[in-house]
Design a protein around this motif. Sequence first.
Motif, PDB file in Angstrom:
ATOM      1  N   ASP A 790       0.831  -1.207   0.000  1.00  0.00           N
ATOM      2  CA  ASP A 790       0.000   0.000   0.000  1.00  0.00           C
ATOM      3  C   ASP A 790       0.861   1.250   0.000  1.00  0.00           C
ATOM      4  O   ASP A 790       0.540   2.242  -0.683  1.00  0.00           O
ATOM      5  N   LYS A 791       1.944   1.213   0.718  1.00  0.00           N
ATOM      6  CA  LYS A 791       2.826   2.381   0.773  1.00  0.00           C
ATOM      7  C   LYS A 791       3.465   2.644  -0.591  1.00  0.00           C
ATOM      8  O   LYS A 791       3.518   3.795  -1.052  1.00  0.00           O
ATOM      9  N   TYR A 792       3.924   1.572  -1.261  1.00  0.00           N
ATOM     10  CA  TYR A 792       4.546   1.752  -2.565  1.00  0.00           C
ATOM     11  C   TYR A 792       3.520   2.187  -3.613  1.00  0.00           C
ATOM     12  O   TYR A 792       3.821   3.021  -4.487  1.00  0.00           O
ATOM     13  N   GLU A 793       2.320   1.643  -3.534  1.00  0.00           N
ATOM     14  CA  GLU A 793       1.281   2.044  -4.484  1.00  0.00           C
ATOM     15  C   GLU A 793       0.919   3.519  -4.311  1.00  0.00           C
ATOM     16  O   GLU A 793       0.685   4.225  -5.295  1.00  0.00           O
ATOM     17  N   LEU A 794       0.856   3.983  -3.069  1.00  0.00           N
ATOM     18  CA  LEU A 794       0.544   5.382  -2.834  1.00  0.00           C
ATOM     19  C   LEU A 794       1.634   6.279  -3.385  1.00  0.00           C
ATOM     20  O   LEU A 794       1.351   7.332  -3.991  1.00  0.00           O
ATOM     21  N   GLU A 795       2.897   5.866  -3.246  1.00  0.00           N
ATOM     22  CA  GLU A 795       3.996   6.672  -3.785  1.00  0.00           C
ATOM     23  C   GLU A 795       3.969   6.662  -5.303  1.00  0.00           C
ATOM     24  O   GLU A 795       4.209   7.700  -5.937  1.00  0.00           O
ATOM     25  N   LEU A 796       3.665   5.499  -5.912  1.00  0.00           N
ATOM     26  CA  LEU A 796       3.561   5.439  -7.360  1.00  0.00           C
ATOM     27  C   LEU A 796       2.432   6.319  -7.879  1.00  0.00           C
ATOM     28  O   LEU A 796       2.558   6.967  -8.934  1.00  0.00           O
ATOM     29  N   LYS A 797       1.335   6.358  -7.146  1.00  0.00           N
ATOM     30  CA  LYS A 797       0.220   7.215  -7.559  1.00  0.00           C
ATOM     31  C   LYS A 797       0.625   8.672  -7.512  1.00  0.00           C
ATOM     32  O   LYS A 797       0.283   9.468  -8.394  1.00  0.00           O
ATOM     33  N   THR A 798       1.386   9.036  -6.477  1.00  0.00           N
ATOM     34  CA  THR A 798       1.847  10.427  -6.379  1.00  0.00           C
ATOM     35  C   THR A 798       2.819  10.772  -7.495  1.00  0.00           C
ATOM     36  O   THR A 798       2.762  11.858  -8.100  1.00  0.00           O
ATOM     37  N   LEU A 799       3.738   9.805  -7.799  1.00  0.00           N
ATOM     38  CA  LEU A 799       4.702  10.050  -8.879  1.00  0.00           C
ATOM     39  C   LEU A 799       4.009  10.118 -10.229  1.00  0.00           C
ATOM     40  O   LEU A 799       4.460  10.846 -11.140  1.00  0.00           O
ATOM     41  N   GLY A 800       2.931   9.354 -10.408  1.00  0.00           N
ATOM     42  CA  GLY A 800       2.231   9.368 -11.697  1.00  0.00           C
ATOM     43  C   GLY A 800       1.475  10.644 -11.964  1.00  0.00           C
ATOM     44  O   GLY A 800       1.039  10.882 -13.107  1.00  0.00           O
ATOM     45  N   GLU A 801       1.266  11.482 -10.948  1.00  0.00           N
ATOM     46  CA  GLU A 801       0.547  12.737 -11.159  1.00  0.00           C
ATOM     47  C   GLU A 801       1.417  13.800 -11.792  1.00  0.00           C
ATOM     48  O   GLU A 801       0.913  14.836 -12.238  1.00  0.00           O
ATOM     49  N   TYR A 802       2.736  13.576 -11.846  1.00  0.00           N
ATOM     50  CA  TYR A 802       3.612  14.549 -12.506  1.00  0.00           C
ATOM     51  C   TYR A 802       3.413  14.442 -14.014  1.00  0.00           C
ATOM     52  O   TYR A 802       3.398  13.332 -14.586  1.00  0.00           O
ATOM     53  N   PRO A 803       3.324  15.571 -14.724  1.00  0.00           N
ATOM     54  CA  PRO A 803       3.102  15.513 -16.196  1.00  0.00           C
ATOM     55  C   PRO A 803       4.352  15.060 -16.943  1.00  0.00           C
ATOM     56  O   PRO A 803       5.466  15.494 -16.653  1.00  0.00           O
ATOM     57  N   GLY A 804       4.156  14.127 -17.858  1.00  0.00           N
ATOM     58  CA  GLY A 804       5.255  13.714 -18.736  1.00  0.00           C
ATOM     59  C   GLY A 804       6.232  12.754 -18.119  1.00  0.00           C
ATOM     60  O   GLY A 804       7.167  12.309 -18.800  1.00  0.00           O
ATOM     61  N   THR A 805       6.090  12.381 -16.879  1.00  0.00           N
ATOM     62  CA  THR A 805       7.000  11.448 -16.196  1.00  0.00           C
ATOM     63  C   THR A 805       8.458  11.852 -16.429  1.00  0.00           C
ATOM     64  O   THR A 805       9.134  11.353 -17.336  1.00  0.00           O
ATOM     65  N   PRO A 806       8.959  12.776 -15.597  1.00  0.00           N
ATOM     66  CA  PRO A 806      10.360  13.224 -15.772  1.00  0.00           C
ATOM     67  C   PRO A 806      11.334  12.045 -15.694  1.00  0.00           C
ATOM     68  O   PRO A 806      11.104  11.074 -14.976  1.00  0.00           O
ATOM     69  N   SER A 807      12.394  12.171 -16.430  1.00  0.00           N
ATOM     70  CA  SER A 807      13.383  11.083 -16.489  1.00  0.00           C
ATOM     71  C   SER A 807      14.061  10.880 -15.140  1.00  0.00           C
ATOM     72  O   SER A 807      14.499   9.767 -14.817  1.00  0.00           O
ATOM     73  N   GLU A 808      14.148  11.944 -14.327  1.00  0.00           N
ATOM     74  CA  GLU A 808      14.787  11.813 -13.033  1.00  0.00           C
ATOM     75  C   GLU A 808      13.974  10.908 -12.087  1.00  0.00           C
ATOM     76  O   GLU A 808      14.528  10.343 -11.136  1.00  0.00           O
ATOM     77  N   LEU A 809      12.690  10.766 -12.306  1.00  0.00           N
ATOM     78  CA  LEU A 809      11.847   9.965 -11.430  1.00  0.00           C
ATOM     79  C   LEU A 809      11.744   8.514 -11.862  1.00  0.00           C
ATOM     80  O   LEU A 809      11.187   7.689 -11.121  1.00  0.00           O
ATOM     81  N   LYS A 810      12.230   8.215 -13.017  1.00  0.00           N
ATOM     82  CA  LYS A 810      12.096   6.838 -13.514  1.00  0.00           C
ATOM     83  C   LYS A 810      12.819   5.824 -12.620  1.00  0.00           C
ATOM     84  O   LYS A 810      12.271   4.735 -12.356  1.00  0.00           O
ATOM     85  N   PRO A 811      14.051   6.094 -12.099  1.00  0.00           N
ATOM     86  CA  PRO A 811      14.676   5.117 -11.183  1.00  0.00           C
ATOM     87  C   PRO A 811      13.840   4.890  -9.915  1.00  0.00           C
ATOM     88  O   PRO A 811      13.748   3.770  -9.423  1.00  0.00           O
ATOM     89  N   ARG A 812      13.237   5.985  -9.418  1.00  0.00           N
ATOM     90  CA  ARG A 812      12.415   5.839  -8.215  1.00  0.00           C
ATOM     91  C   ARG A 812      11.167   5.019  -8.509  1.00  0.00           C
ATOM     92  O   ARG A 812      10.742   4.197  -7.685  1.00  0.00           O
ATOM     93  N   ILE A 813      10.599   5.226  -9.662  1.00  0.00           N
ATOM     94  CA  ILE A 813       9.402   4.467 -10.041  1.00  0.00           C
ATOM     95  C   ILE A 813       9.734   2.993 -10.184  1.00  0.00           C
ATOM     96  O   ILE A 813       8.997   2.122  -9.701  1.00  0.00           O
ATOM     97  N   LYS A 814      10.893   2.711 -10.802  1.00  0.00           N
ATOM     98  CA  LYS A 814      11.284   1.311 -10.955  1.00  0.00           C
ATOM     99  C   LYS A 814      11.561   0.668  -9.589  1.00  0.00           C
ATOM    100  O   LYS A 814      11.200  -0.490  -9.346  1.00  0.00           O
ATOM    101  N   TRP A 815      12.165   1.460  -8.678  1.00  0.00           N
ATOM    102  CA  TRP A 815      12.450   0.926  -7.332  1.00  0.00           C
ATOM    103  C   TRP A 815      11.156   0.579  -6.615  1.00  0.00           C
ATOM    104  O   TRP A 815      11.039  -0.460  -5.976  1.00  0.00           O
ATOM    105  N   CYS A 816      10.171   1.458  -6.706  1.00  0.00           N
ATOM    106  CA  CYS A 816       8.881   1.205  -6.051  1.00  0.00           C
ATOM    107  C   CYS A 816       8.196  -0.018  -6.651  1.00  0.00           C
ATOM    108  O   CYS A 816       7.595  -0.829  -5.944  1.00  0.00           O
ATOM    109  N   LEU A 817       8.312  -0.140  -7.956  1.00  0.00           N
ATOM    110  CA  LEU A 817       7.687  -1.298  -8.594  1.00  0.00           C
ATOM    111  C   LEU A 817       8.355  -2.596  -8.146  1.00  0.00           C
ATOM    112  O   LEU A 817       7.672  -3.599  -7.888  1.00  0.00           O
TER     113      LEU A 817
END
Length: 845
Positions: A790-817
């Motif tokens: 639940d914690k990782y899903e909530l963080e992914l939802k927050t990261l997904g609200e950024y427009p265009g998915t910045p490249s700097e956030l992609k490592p964090r998104i992969k880590w959460c996944l």
Amino acid sequence: MIGSRTLRSAWARPPLARATNPRKQYFYTANGFRPRPALGTLPTGRRKATNEAGEDETGHIDTKPNEGIFFFDNVFPLKLQWLNLIPYLNPDKFLATSLQKVNQPGLALADTSSIIKRALPDQMPLKVLEVLPRLREGGAFVKFSHDGAITAQELENTLKEYMKEKPITPWFNPLRTVRAFLVQGKPWIEDLYRVPCARIRVEFMPTTPESSAAELTQETLYSLFRRYGKISEIIPQPSDSKVLPKFAYVDYTRIRFATMAKNCMHGFTVPTEEGGGKAGTLLRLSYESKRKKGWFWDWISNHPRIVLPILVALLTATSVTVFDPIRTFFIRMHITHGLHLEDQALYRYIKSQLSRGYDIIRFRKQSENDDNLRIIWEDRHEAIQQLQTWLIETADTFIVVQGPRGAGKKELVMDQALKDRPNKLIIDCKKVQEARGDSNTIAAAADQVGYKPVFSWMNSISSMVDLAAMGTIGTKTGFSETLDSQLAKIWSNTTAALKQIALAPRKNDDKDMNMSDDEWLEAHPDARPVVIIDNFLHKSNEGAVNMVYDKLGEWAATLTTQNIAHVIFLTTDVSFSKSLGKALPDRVFRQIALSDCTPEVAKKLVINQITRDSEDDEEESKVTESRMRSDLDELDGVIQVLGGRLTDLEFLARRIKAGESPGKAVRQIIEQSASEILKMYLLDVDVANRKWTPQQAWYLVRELAANETLRYNELLLNDIFKDGEVVLQTLEQAELISISSQNGRPYGIKPGKPVFQAAFEYLTEDEVLKARLDLAILTQLIGIENKNVDKYELELKTLGEYPGTPSELKPRIKWCLDKAAASHAKVEKYETQAGRFKKILAEKF
């Protein structure tokens, strides 16, 4: 009674002064002086009763034309009001009888009749009708009649001149003479209990219901009342006061001035020409105390900021000067056993003589216990010698004897190392810790040292007083004392008693008599008493209890640093240095660690106890002999399982004596230990009051059943031990496990008792119990992983609200996944295992 007789009857016995001057008496008339009857003879010749309630108990003295009233002052002692408080006592009659006994011709006159007889000259043209004594006011009314040719005012002036020339001084007041004034008003003769005082309340009353009264000025009041004595102050009624009738206060410098004014001016009508208004003003007088009844308690209640600190100081001074020496004496007697009958030589001799018939039985039992203990003490001989050596050294430090429960710590110290020491004080922390409430804790601590008298109930009362003070003055008075301060008093008195005992062997003719007390105590460590603090840190996971242990450590530090006593701590807690380090941070603790007996000693102890029992009966010895060899062969393996804990070895020996084989006895001990573990740690655990969960306790049981020792730090990495260090310390206090330390840090975890190893294995062999408790662990782990997802899903939802998915956030998104996927995989794994456990629970009992 004076009030029930006429002056004639009072003078019936002729005094010497009257017998030596038998001259005739005359009274003045229009035709000149003529003989008159004796003073006090009424026209009818009858006795007229008089009392302190007026004529016919109406409260007034009726006067006719050509009659008047004098009031004589200083006839009675004024301060006799307390006589009215004595039950069944008539003060008038008692006073008359008493005063007449001291009325001697050579002394000053004492009773009413004598004083009035002396005060009235023989030539005065008046006739005494009756006398009304006023005991409370120290005077008497004299009603008289006179001829119309002379006024009452003229008689008053003649009487004053005569008393000025021939003053009368009564024996009870030799500094002041008798005075007499004409009563100008209508006095109120009452027998109410009203104590005269120096202040008179003058009320201004109308003469008729239709008229109004005038409020007299201070000048008018002064002119009316000054003749009766010195006036200190005249206080008019406040202008804004609505109290009716109007009034004023007249303060005299003496009470007798006020009594004279009240009796002479009560009922006096102030005429118009003197400021009394159109119809005149009637004066009504009464005594008014400057201090009302209960003024003392009123003052106390109105000044708590002054009274309460004074009260606290008085109580403290009383406690220090009276109770503290008594308490110190009782503590000294408790340590030296001065008041213990069983420690006296005569008592011991009589007891030994009376019990001589039981010597054989007592010797056999005593020998058995002595032999058992001798085996243990031989194994611990070095520890005993080391402890005795430390007690004769001058070093001021703690001695700590640490070991598990049942290791014989107290027996080693008391029965071996301190066997020949005369002065020992034992403080059992367990009894103090198990007391509920501050009052019970104080009483338990006082009982341990012999501190008496102890008023533990006063703590509750003083707390209520402090609470009341907070509501009245806004601050605490300091009257109530906390548990900390009460314990400090107990330890302080104990310190004084211990120092007296330590200095008792000192003699005036010693070679070191020039030393100070501290120097002498440092040079004679063998004279110091020994304080044994047993069960130190017993259940030390409670805040209030930790405070008690901290204060004990500080007190023990004071005893050792001042060379007053040796201190020995007996504890099962391996982390004792944390608590004692606060009291002596710069000192090294001298420690003796007691462990379980070695297998050789344990076997010898059990065999000795079994063979001793076989000597009691020959037939039983044959049975014992027949199975002794098989039992001894089996005993080696049993000892390895049971361990060397003394309590468990004694339990094993008793079961073997009862006829069980060693193997069966051990199985019974293991099953009993397993039942205790289930009840105390796994099933009936109140999570709200315990710092561990059943899942954490079962995890330790399961892992220790497979491994004799667990790595301390590895266990802390487990997901169910997030608060692992607190849980492990609590379980060590509860004796489920024991933690081994090396170089000051914990490194290993073992069962709390040697027999627990076998008990853990026995519990894990129960498939249903194991499935149930393992399922509880898996359920907790599944909950933990689901929260992670639940914690990782909530963080992914927050990261997904950024427009265009910045490249700097992609490592964090992969880590959460990846983390979410790993947690989900664990959940699937745990659920698969949980399914197997549920199947076991559904199929087996």
